[in-house]
Design an enzyme around this catalytic site. Sequence first.
Site: not given
Length: 306
Positions: A39, A182, A217, A244, A246, A249-250, A280
């Site tokens: 992260k 989240n 979020t 995807d 993955t 959030g970053d 993303a």
Amino acid sequence: MRIAVVGSYGAGLTMRTPRVPGPGETLGGGVFAAGPGGKGSNQAIGAARLGARTALLTAVGPDPYGEQARELWRTEGVDADAVLTGRAATMVGVIMVEDGGENRIVIAEGALAELSPDHVRAFAGPIAAADLVMACNEIPAETVSAALATAREHGTPTLLNPAPARDVPEADTGLVDYLTPNLGEARLLAGLGPDAGPDELLDALRRRFPAATTVLTCGSDGAYADDGTRRLHVEAVRPPLVADTTGAGDAFNAAFAVGVCAGWDLERSVRYAAAAGAFAVTRHEVLPGLGRPADLQALLAEAAPQ
């Protein structure tokens, strides 16, 4: 814009599969890829791609993954001069991504366990020079605490992305200026059950993190934000496809941090972050999903009312 990141780096070993196997089951037909993650590194690279000057404090191992990380940061323009080379191996995350984009991740911390408050104190120069300090929970709790405290000593605002979910020491709750959980992370921090909704969670987090602007979020429901004087709901930016999840959030956190440092108001910053998260999920793996300004502006233009 200057952002200092105290966080994680790891190698991501990703297997795409139609579904996750059950106990004792072996599935064929997977598609494998290996790439950089963590992260802290993801957020530093995401912010750099969006125009911020970023400095990163993390730890890697004395292995090829660590060497690859340093070359990556050079390529992406991230200042990694303070990164520790520890004794243990570089952190590895094993990621399984099902059709539809849902993911499951298992992490072996490795060298990240060696990242200590002393390393944070040695990083005080970049923290003092930054417009914002970002931290996340993939590093030891005492190291996160040191990042928040050092930032406060130097008058630098802080953003805590409390992922993966774990509690925050009471001594740290007043040191957080921006909190970006989240739903699952918010419920843990608020001490509430799975039925708690956004307003109840924001009320509880306002009591527990009195100085923080909280951005909650909520996936397809967008994000809810509370700065102590007003509360707003920013609708999700709809991606054209979901490949995807993955790293979404970053990407969100990196873009939100850039908005904060640019002096944008809360709604604009969260909207920009929502576009970053939407971009993303349209890409397989994390790095291809960390967008640049043109990528996010294109999504925002498509989402604008006609």
